[in-house]
Every structure is written in C-alpha cells, then in structure tokens.
Enzyme design. Structure first.
Site, PDB file in Angstrom:
ATOM      1  N   GLU A   1       3.004   5.396  -3.812  1.00 14.89           N
ATOM      2  CA  GLU A   1       3.234   6.551  -4.684  1.00 14.89           C
ATOM      3  C   GLU A   1       4.611   7.196  -4.489  1.00 14.89           C
ATOM      4  O   GLU A   1       5.176   7.631  -5.518  1.00 14.89           O
ATOM      5  CB  GLU A   1       2.125   7.607  -4.462  1.00 14.89           C
ATOM      6  CG  GLU A   1       0.738   7.142  -4.833  1.00 14.89           C
ATOM      7  CD  GLU A   1       0.133   6.277  -3.734  1.00 14.89           C
ATOM      8  OE1 GLU A   1      -0.742   5.466  -4.068  1.00 14.89           O
ATOM      9  OE2 GLU A   1       0.536   6.394  -2.570  1.00 14.89           O
TER      10      GLU A   1
ATOM     11  N   ASP B   1      -8.355   4.237  -3.527  1.00 15.34           N
ATOM     12  CA  ASP B   1      -9.461   4.421  -2.583  1.00 15.34           C
ATOM     13  C   ASP B   1     -10.577   5.229  -3.232  1.00 15.34           C
ATOM     14  O   ASP B   1     -10.716   6.438  -3.002  1.00 15.34           O
ATOM     15  CB  ASP B   1      -8.951   5.122  -1.320  1.00 15.34           C
ATOM     16  CG  ASP B   1      -7.878   4.318  -0.606  1.00 15.34           C
ATOM     17  OD1 ASP B   1      -7.762   3.116  -0.883  1.00 15.34           O
ATOM     18  OD2 ASP B   1      -7.155   4.903   0.219  1.00 15.34           O
TER      19      ASP B   1
ATOM     20  N   ASP C   1       0.842  -1.197   0.000  1.00 20.75           N
ATOM     21  CA  ASP C   1       0.000   0.000   0.000  1.00 20.75           C
ATOM     22  C   ASP C   1       0.881   1.252   0.000  1.00 20.75           C
ATOM     23  O   ASP C   1       2.069   1.198   0.310  1.00 20.75           O
ATOM     24  CB  ASP C   1      -0.897  -0.023   1.240  1.00 20.75           C
ATOM     25  CG  ASP C   1      -2.223   0.692   1.018  1.00 20.75           C
ATOM     26  OD1 ASP C   1      -2.286   1.541   0.114  1.00 20.75           O
ATOM     27  OD2 ASP C   1      -3.188   0.392   1.752  1.00 20.75           O
TER      28      ASP C   1
END
Length: 862
Positions: A480, A553, A477
């Site tokens: 980025e 998300d 997760d």
C-alpha cells in the site's frame, strides 16, 4: 406508490399524480413549499409518510439542500422558493421538469457560476478560458476525450507514470468544431462534447444524440487553495449529473459488499483489503478515469450529483471513454495505460499457501504428499519470517541449501513463490544503504518506490538475489505501503514528500511503481521466466505488470466470503484482469476452526468459488491449510481442484484473449448484458469467460440458491446437461458438493485430460463439449507455457466453429507455431444433453473423434 429505493433517511417513491409520472423523495424532516412560478400554493407541511397535494405539470421530483438550490434553479423550468423554518433550512421537495435545460431563477437572484468562457479551437480540440481557469479538451481517439482544467495554466505538468506515452495514450483524431453564442462543440466519429459558454460545464453524448454524462450546471469544477506537506496546492472537485437509471461500478476493490455504487460514497486510498483504482464504469456504456494518484472520494450520496474530489492537485484531469460495450471501454483504458502480459501457464493452476510454512523441508513434504495422492498442484508458497532480518536475502537457520531444495521441487513440477516486503527492518543492510542515500519514505520503514534508483537498489539487494536462487514468483506483501511494524498502512503517503513529488498528490501510486520496478529488473535479469507477482494493492496501469492482486487479510466467515464476490467483480470492472482471494479467509472465526464442521463447510464453498477466480489460491492464518486437513469436505475440494485442471485449455486460451484482446475472464453479468436492468445489481453471479455462468453459494447450510439466467438461446446445467430457458430466475440446487454452474448455448468448451500440473500431458486428447441452440466459436491457444517468445509470434491458435443449423463442427487450420508444438491432436466431440456430457468427468462415449494434423477439418456431428 411503490418504494423503488432508499438511502438513509431519504425514501424514493414512484407513482402517478393525475396522469403524470413523478418521483417523490421524502426526507425524514419537515418541509414547506410556498411558491411556484409566481403562483401561491398553500403552505403544505410534509412528513416522512405524507404526500403533498399539488397540481403538477412536471415529471420528476428531486431533493435539494441549501447549497444545491441555486444550481437546481438554473437547470429546471419550474422553481419553488424555500421556506425558512424556525430551526433550519431543511431538505425540500422540488417538482420540476428534468427535460428542460432553459435557465430559470427566482426574481432578483443570480445563480453562482464562473464568468462566460472564451472558446478557441486548437489542433487537438478546444480551449476555454473563464477567469483564472483554463479548460483544455482533447480528442484522443474517436471514443476517448481528455479533459484538463486548471487555475494555474503556467504550473509545470505533474508526472503520471501510470500513463503510456502520449503517442499511445492520446494520439489524436480528426474532429469537427462548431460554436454559437450559447455553446461550442467538438465532434469525433463517435462522441460529441459540448461546453455551455455561460456556465462552463461540459456534456458528453454520442454522435447519434444519446446523452451520456453532464458536468453539473453551476460551478462544476472548484479549486480550494490548501497547503499540504509544505506545498501550495488545491483541493479539487468536479461535479457531474448522472442519469436516474444508470448504475456505477469499478473504483478498485472495496469491502462494503456493494456492487453498484449508485448512492454511495467510496474513499480511494490504499489500505489492506481496500484498493484504489480511480476508474468508474457506467451501465450507460462509458467510463471516467480520474487521472490522479491523490487521495480521492467518489460521492453520490445525493443521487442527482456525483462528485469526485481529491485532496491535492494543480488541475482537474480526467478521461472520458466510450464503448458502449464495457469490454470496449476497458480496451480503451488499457490502450492508454498498458496491456496485461500473459502469465506463466503454471500460474493458472493451484497455489498451496498458509501463514506460514517454517522451512523448505516442510514445503517439500507437503508438495510430495500432493504428488503421492495425485491431487493437482502447481505452486507452493513461502510466507514471511523466512528471513533473519527483514529486508535482507539471508534465510534463518531452518533453511539449509535453498537452491538445492528449489531444484528438487522443480523436478516434481512444483513452482515456488516467496514473500518479499517493501517494508524493511532498520537493522537490515538494505535499509541502511537506502537510508544513507535518503531514499526511504520519510518517517516510515519503507523504501521510496517513486525513486528509480531506490527501485534498483531494492531489486539488487533483495528480490534479484532470490530470483537467482531459483524462486519462481514474488509475493509483494504490504504494497500500500505500510509504514512500520505493527501494521500501519492507511494512505500513509498523503502526509509525506516523495521523490516524485508531494505525497498528497501521489498517495496511491506506490503499488504500481513497486511492482513495475520488480518486473522491469526481473525481465532485464532473466527473460526465460515470465514475471509472476502477487500483491494486495494496485493502481491505474498496474495491469501492465505481471502482477495478480489478492483481496487482503479478510475474515474467514460467510460475511467475508460474500463481500469478496462483488469486490472482485468491481475490481475486474476497474480494468485489472487478475485477482484472487485467500480461500477460507485469512482471519479465522475462532481459535480452532479446522475441527469445526461449519468452518469446513465455509471452506468448501469458498474453494468452489475460488476455482473460478482468475488465479486459484488457498491461504490463511491457520496451523494447517492443506486439502486433506479439511477431512469432512476433502472429496469436494479435490473434485473442484481436478475440474480446474480439466478446464486448463479453456482458461489458458482466455488468458491469451486477456493479453491479445484486452479481455476480462471474471465477468459481472452487466458486461455481457449491459442493457438488462436485472443485471445491474447482481454482484453475486458472474461469467467465467464466454461460456460458464458461476453462482457462488454464500450462505451457511444452503441447499439451493436463486440464479438469474440472462437472455440466451438456452442455458445448460453443467452438472446434469439439462437445458433451461434464458431470461428467467430459477431456484438452483446447491448441495454442498455442487455450486450451481450453467453453460450458455452456443458454447464450445474445451476440456483437457485429468492432469496434476498445468503443463502435464500437452498432447492428451481434448474433449470439445458443444452446447447446442446457437452458433458458436472458440479459439484454442497454445504456446511453450513460459518465457516471452510468445510476443515474437511463437504460439499457435486453432479456431473452432459450430454451425448449429447444420450440426457441423469446423476445426480450422492451425495459425502459428512454436518449439515443442503438438503437431497431431485428437479431439473427442460431445453434444451435451441431459445426462450426457455433464459434470467434471470425461465423457466415455463421444459423438465423434477427430484426428487433427493442423489442417482444416469439417465434421457433421450427430
């Protein structure tokens, strides 16, 4: 005059004046045209809905602002002067011949541009020098051209870890070179690249003379000196002139809801739900890979100009790739940046996840109920906050004997994935070790994945220890990356220095090196398990990692669902074959969605769509997220789950094509019908492999949806077996339990027995559904389902061929073998027709049953 397009205040209208077709672009501002080719014209004042009365010899109109005027004059034969209004220079309508390439300009004016280029042939292409700029053009393959232009030819080369080594990415091919006083050209077996000596601009066309893409004719490449993060660099821009009829795709994954990016601006910077992959694909059959990790903008707001601009770089660097079929373009891209590995077979089954399960006791209970109720399942997911301290592999007190619990799940044929972040708590031991070595990203709580030593330390201290416990996959997760808690992660590396160099030049590279570091260390530690990673960010070359990207998300609404479909299709067109979403969305629409019938309907529609994504996964920020929680629609969910597992022989065979042929499973229609303009803007339909046309239902309370059936010998309604004509748009029935699915004539669709996990009953009978109307073929792939022995040839392929005229099915001789292979198989052959061979259930009375022992069998099917 019909309206054919609209962008903000500009209206594009097509229609004839006299006997000449024209395009008129009306801006929401006044304009005046006062002169053409030296002849006076009455000063005509145009308003948004007006049409100037002009005698035209030209074929097209274009809108230009002040900065584009001189550029336009150079490439058009009819030139109009600009009328200065009392307030400002407004956009004006220019009527000119787009076909002419002769330079024309106003008397006394000189269009801006570089000095004439000095051209010399090189061993791999040619070099052009114009002032300070040195342009190098290299023939990598017959269909790939590499372009590098720089104002600092002595600058050291910038690392590009997404590329394979030069022998693989740009081996070089024979070419011919020619030059005259106006232009020089390089020609391979498929492509010709031409440079205008006076202007320095490049044009790409096929060796048959078909124009593909041109750089802008005046100052196509620019370099603006800037200082970023203490370093001297340039803001670099290249300007291109796309044709009036092409559509543009790819660029990663974005949440605008757009499929065709023509007329749009797209920022390429990593963020939650936004993935930057600078690969552009055109419906004309070419691709352009913008070869930088810098924060970049694609800008086609002015439809006649397409700009690619990056905030930092010592050069303009791009690859031009030609197909013309999009599969071929993506094959060339993966040949340069890496081929996708085969995932473990269980990863093509169903993932059960939520935010979050609080213990392995809970996970075991949920998995047990799936098995008790015979609902297919392959993986359970442990989301975040399992840790005592984020960054260390120490579980909180809810978790007891982790290895023993994982072993118990494995005995039930349930695999497990655990969430692991690159974001680290400053109190964690992993953070402290990296901090002491200065191997964190400056000003952020994340390790510097561009540092090879930091990647190794991260692995050894966190995921490596978890793999040893028995976890089967990692959910990486926040890749980025985000910089600290709470979530902050919008292209954060652009303002920092990294081990690899200036973060302004490497803004988008983190997810590639993060996932690559985990994969490389995993394979060094344990080759018996194929790598499976889940992450929400990606970059060029990351398809060579065993990593699936999910869309982030997103909202649990129809708006959220409808935006994921084109986002996923553009992601597929960005060369990355494995992608998924949070079925039902991550963020709930309100506080108690589970009891809301409207949300349950949305969940069912999203689940139907998710069944036909490359990876099949439910997740969301909900207190419960198991199929039985959605009681009003549970039968629909279970039926699609079971359909996914019946399709496993088809899906796993397609996965092999991804690895062996650079195939794409989730296919926008433009991939297979590229020359059909009706497919260019269809971002809500797709092919799932070569056979199945998928049409998600994206509106509440819908019972029908419009479906375009592209040209084919015929299409078959999957649910009824009814045959339909190709090349038509229909209104398809879409009750809540039925997403419209159609199968192309000539398809051989292998369906397995009803199973509850991907590797169950490998020797069960296979149903071969044959959709008549055209010849067909399919290759059935099998292997051990895990490990990397398939790379050494431990796999088998059974070729299937259907001759439609003679009604003969040929099951070819098996090619290859592997330990545990099923030597003898039973095939149940069904000729699909209305009411026969339809729907998800097995056909009770096949047209033929064939016992197969690995040798070729030919059977007439009646």
């Amino acid at each position: 005059m019909p309206l054919i397009g609209e962008d903000r205040a500009i209206r594009i209208v097509h229609g004839p004046i006299g006997n000449k077709p024209i395009y008129l672009l009306f801006a929401a501002a006044q304009f005046r045209i006062v002169e053409t080719s030296g002849k006076r014209i009455p000063q005509t004042l145009g308003k948004p809905e007006s049409k100037p009365r002009l005698r035209l010899r030209s074929r097209h109109t274009q809108v230009l602002g002040r900065k584009n005027l001189k550029s336009y004059m150079v490439r058009n034969s009819a030139v109009y002067s600009l009328f200065r209004s009392s307030s400002a220079i407004m956009p004006i309508v220019l009527l000119a011949s787009a076909a002419s390439h002769n330079a024309a300009q106003m008397s006394g004016q000189k269009a801006p541009g570089p000095p004439p280029a000095q051209i010399e042939q090189t061993s791999h292409g040619f070099r052009a020098t114009a002032g300070r700029e040195v342009l190098t053009v290299t023939a990598c393959t017959d269909s790939v051209i590499h372009v590098v232009a720089t104002p600092e030819p002595s600058a050291s080369a910038t690392p590009r870890p997404w590329m394979l080594d030069a022998q693989q990415s740009c081996p070089g091919v024979p070419f011919t070179f020619a030059q005259d006083s106006k232009a020089a050209s390089m020609k391979t077996a498929q492509l010709e690249v031409i440079i205008d000596i006076e202007r320095g601009s490049l044009s790409f066309r096929t060796t048959r003379g078909e124009g593909l893409l041109n750089e802008g004719p005046s100052m196509p490449r620019t370099y603006e000196p800037v200082e970023l993060n203490g370093d001297h660099t340039y803001r670099v821009t290249d300007r291109f002139s796309p044709s009036i009829t092409e559509a543009l795709y790819g660029l990663g994954q974005h949440q605008s809801g757009m499929f065709n990016y023509r007329g749009a601006t797209v920022e390429l910077g990593q963020n939650n739900t936004d993935v930057a992959i600078p690969l552009l694909i055109s419906s004309k059959g070419y691709g352009l890979m913008w070869n930088t990790a810098a924060l970049t903008w694609f800008d086609n707001r002015f439809p006649l100009e397409m700009k690619l601009s990056s905030i930092a770089g010592k050069s303009i660097d791009y690859y031009f790739l030609y197909g013309p079929e999009i599969d071929t373009v993506l094959h060339e891209y993966r040949s340069m940046t890496g081929h996708a590995p085969l995932l473990p077979k269980w990863a093509y089954g169903f993932f059960q996840s939520k935010d979050r399960y609080v213990s392995l006791d809970e996970i075991r209970e949920i998995a047990g109920r799936y098995r008790q109720e015979h609902i297919p399942l392959d993986a359970m997911v442990q989301d975040w906050f399992w840790w005592k301290t984020e960054g260390d592999p120490i579980f909180n007190s809810n978790y007891h004997d982790v290895s023993q619990d994982l072993d118990a799940l494995h005995k039930e044929n349930v695999h497990t994935m655990i969430s692991v972040w690159g974001l680290l708590d400053p109190e964690s031991e992993t953070y402290k070790v990296l901090d002491a070595k200065n191997e964190l990203v400056s000003g952020a709580h994340v390790y510097d994945a561009t540092n090879p030593e930091a990647r190794d330390i991260y692995w050894e201290r966190l995921p490596g220890k978890l793999l040893t416990q028995g976890w089967d996959a990692f959910w990486l997760d926040s890749a980025e990356p985000e910089e600290y808690w709470p979530h902050m992660g919008d292209a954060i590396l652009s303002s920092r220095q990294l081990a690899i160099g200036n973060g302004a030049e490497f803004t988008n590279v983190f997810p590639l090196l993060h996932t690559l570091g985990v994969q490389d260390n995993w394979k060094a530690q344990n080759k018996s398990k194929r790598v499976f990673l889940l992450t929400r960010s990606a970059f060029l070359g990351q398809q060579r990692v065993g990593a699936t990207v999910w869309s982030g998300d997103v909202y649990g609404t129809y708006w959220g669902l409808s935006h994921q479909v084109p986002a996923g299709l553009n992601f597929a067109l960005s060369g990355y074959p494995y992608w998924t979403t949070d079925i039902g969305g991550y963020w709930p629409p309100h506080e108690n969605p589970l009891s809301d019938p409207a949300f349950q309907e949305l969940y069912a529609r999203w689940f139907e769509y998710g069944t036909f994504c490359p990876i099949f996964r439910t997740h969301g920020h909900r207190p419960h997220n198991e199929l039985w929680i959605f009681d009003r629609v549970e039968p629909v969910l279970v039926s699609y789950d079971k359909l996914r597992y019946r399709l496993m022989p088809y899906i796993y065979s397609l996965a092999w094509k991804v690895t062996s042929e650079d195939y794409t499973i989730q296919r926008p229609l433009v991939m297979d019908w590229r020359t059909d303009p009706k497919t260019w803007n269809l971002g809500d339909q797709f092919m799932f492999g070569p056979a199945i046309l998928v049409n998600p239902v994206l509106k509440a309370d819908a019972t029908k949806r419009s479906v375009y059936l592209p040209a084919a010998a015929a299409w078959y309604d999957f649910w009824t077996g009814k045959s339909l004509t190709g090349g038509e748009e229909i209104e398809a029935d879409a009750p809540l339990d039925r997403m419209p699915l159609f199968v192309r004539a000539g398809s051989i669709l292998p369906l397995g027995p009803q199973i509850e996990y991907a590797t169950q009953d490998p020797g069960g009978p296979l149903e071969l559904r044959i959709y008549r109307g055209s010849d067909g073929k399919f290759e059935l792939y099998e292997d051990a389902g895990d490990g990397y022995e398939y790379l050494q040839g431990e796999h088998s392929i059974i070729p299937l061929r259907w001759d439609d005229r003679s009604s003969i099915l040929t099951i070819g001789a098996r090619q290859g073998a592997f330990p545990g292979i099923i030597e003898h198989r039973k095939f149940r052959v069904v000729l699909v027709g209305e009411g026969r061979g339809a729907g998800a259930d097995a056909t009770s009375t096949p047209n033929a049953e064939i016992d197969y022992d690995g040798k070729e069998v030919q059977t007439s099917i009646q």
